[in-house]
Scaffold this active site. Structure first.
Site, PDB file in Angstrom:
ATOM      1  N   LYS A  32       0.812  -1.170  -0.184  1.00  0.00           N
ATOM      2  CA  LYS A  32       0.045  -0.065   0.113  1.00  0.00           C
ATOM      3  C   LYS A  32       0.802   1.265   0.186  1.00  0.00           C
ATOM      4  O   LYS A  32       0.391   2.304  -0.515  1.00  0.00           O
ATOM      5  CB  LYS A  32      -0.904  -0.001   1.328  1.00  0.00           C
ATOM      6  CG  LYS A  32      -2.023  -0.983   1.086  1.00  0.00           C
ATOM      7  CD  LYS A  32      -3.099  -0.407   2.229  1.00  0.00           C
ATOM      8  CE  LYS A  32      -4.211  -1.740   1.995  1.00  0.00           C
ATOM      9  NZ  LYS A  32      -5.161  -1.497   3.088  1.00  0.00           N
TER      10      LYS A  32
ATOM     11  N   LYS B 226      -5.437 -10.801  -6.421  1.00  0.00           N
ATOM     12  CA  LYS B 226      -6.507 -10.824  -5.418  1.00  0.00           C
ATOM     13  C   LYS B 226      -7.888  -9.889  -5.831  1.00  0.00           C
ATOM     14  O   LYS B 226      -7.317  -8.744  -6.237  1.00  0.00           O
ATOM     15  CB  LYS B 226      -6.045 -10.425  -4.029  1.00  0.00           C
ATOM     16  CG  LYS B 226      -6.799 -10.481  -2.929  1.00  0.00           C
ATOM     17  CD  LYS B 226      -6.175 -10.017  -1.743  1.00  0.00           C
ATOM     18  CE  LYS B 226      -6.031  -8.548  -1.516  1.00  0.00           C
ATOM     19  NZ  LYS B 226      -5.758  -8.180  -0.051  1.00  0.00           N
TER      20      LYS B 226
ATOM     21  N   LYS C 149     -10.872  -4.101  -3.030  1.00  0.00           N
ATOM     22  CA  LYS C 149     -11.984  -2.895  -3.261  1.00  0.00           C
ATOM     23  C   LYS C 149     -10.867  -1.702  -4.117  1.00  0.00           C
ATOM     24  O   LYS C 149     -11.475  -1.056  -4.588  1.00  0.00           O
ATOM     25  CB  LYS C 149     -11.938  -2.510  -1.780  1.00  0.00           C
ATOM     26  CG  LYS C 149     -12.939  -3.306  -1.100  1.00  0.00           C
ATOM     27  CD  LYS C 149     -12.976  -2.686   0.430  1.00  0.00           C
ATOM     28  CE  LYS C 149     -13.926  -3.455   1.348  1.00  0.00           C
ATOM     29  NZ  LYS C 149     -13.496  -3.203   2.775  1.00  0.00           N
TER      30      LYS C 149
END
Ligand code: AMP
Ligand code: TRP
Length: 335
Positions: free
Chosen positions: A113, A198, A201
């Protein structure tokens, strides 16, 4: 002996997708009658990446409503909002001071991230797993049902417990080491546009995921456009065919059939026919959740009441643990 306790949570960031459902919430619902369950909406985690203050409260409500719509039953489970119980932030601070920095720098999710955030990456993103540890440890949870991607965070939580009890427990276990509960099927649902990544969102492409609240038209469009391969016949477990494995798995989970049943039913299908079947199955199995969601979200007063009660029940347990931790660390409590 009483029931074992479970704690888990989901962030109110964006829509919940099939990965969240099969990796987490569906499993919560299936096991809830055997445990004493605490399910929170982790809105403090949601601000570890830039967030929109205009929608945070609404998104938090939406997740709580989805918990109920998916079948979380208040007879067995408590639903609450993380930021409503201030012990979460306070314990996170205390645990920060005993958690080595290099443990946090090693976390895969942080490394992934932080790249996206560039220079402006916040301290909160690094600290995210410590707050998650606080969520779990405040409730002395025995088990934590999550998707595969959270495994490393749970290992860190267990390391923090060992370190804390060793440094401050004087031979006693002040906080309890939780066990991860990760189911094999559905622990890692992959993207519709790339079977090696994966479902997430934060993927910029809406086509990569099916959201629990997607309309029939959206589901139809996404499955129509999803990535497949040119090979004849459909099969699980072929490492050369990640999309095929993923789509069959999604069908298996949505239909409630076994792997053998799906293999027998779909093995000889063409992609076109399978996509039709998958579309129909997805629409039909999500429909009852969507209907229940519409009912719950329309009754804001009811949801408010549930979250108020949840907060009370959660705070009672959390504050007791926080007190024990503070005393163990040498603090005097206010008279
Ligand atoms: P998050 O969306 O990050 O708040 O995740 C909430 C829960 O969903 C966690 O238990 C995750 O492990 C799980 N989860 C998220 N994405 C997936 C996925 N693609 N497959 C399976 N589980 C997932
Ligand atoms: N980090 C989890 C996720 O993104 C969410 C989370 C926060 C959580 N606190 C938790 C999950 C405590 C389980 C227990 O998926």
């Amino acid at each position: 002996m009483g029931r074992q306790r479970i704690l888990s949570g989901v962030q109110p960031t964006g829509n919940l997708h099939l990965g969240n459902y099969f990796g987490a919430i569906r499993n919560w619902v299936e096991i809830q009658s055997q445990y004493d369950n605490y399910y929170c909406v982790v809105d403090l985690h949601a601000i570890t990446v830039p967030h929109n203050p205009a929608t945070l409260a609404q998104d938090t409500y939406a997740i709580a409503a989805l918990y109920l719509a998916c079948g979380i039953d208040l007879q067995y489970s408590t639903i609450f909002v993380q930021s409503h119980v201030s012990a979460h932030s306070e314990l996170a601070w205390l645990l920060n001071c005993i958690t080595p920095l290099n443990w946090l720098e090693d976390m895969i999710q942080f490394k992934e991230k932080r790249i996206k955030q560039g220079e402006s990456v916040g301290m909160g993103l690094l600290d995210y797993p410590v707050l998650m540890a606080a969520d779990i440890l405040l409730y002395q949870a025995d088990k934590v049902p999550v998707g595969e991607d959270q495994k490393q965070h749970l290992e860190l939580t267990r390391d923090i417990v060992d370190r804390f009890n060793h440094q401050f427990g004087k031979g006693k276990k002040v906080i309890k080491s939780p066990e991860p509960m990760i189911r094999k099927d559905g622990a890692r649902v992959m993207s519709l546009t790339d079977g090696t990544r994966k479902m997430s969102k934060s993927d910029p492409s809406e086509l990569s995921r099916i959201n629990i609240l997607d309309s029939a038209d959206e589901i139809t469009k996404k499955i129509k456009k999803c990535k497949t391969d040119p090979i004849a016949g459909l099969t699980f477990d072929d490492s050369e065919r990640p999309e095929c494995h993923n789509l069959l798995t999604i069908y298996m989970l949505l239909s409630g059939k076994t792997k053998d049943e799906v293999t027998a039913e779909c093995g000889d299908m063409r992609w076109g026919d399978f996509k039709k079947l998958l579309t129909e199955t997805a629409i039909n199995s999500l429909q009852p959740i969507q209907e229940k969601y519409a009912e719950v979200i329309a009754e804001k007063g009811y949801l408010d009441e549930i979250l108020r009660e949840g907060r009370q029940k959660a705070a009672e347990i959390a504050n007791q643990t926080l007190e024990d931790v503070k005393v163990a660390m040498g603090y005097s409590l206010p008279m």
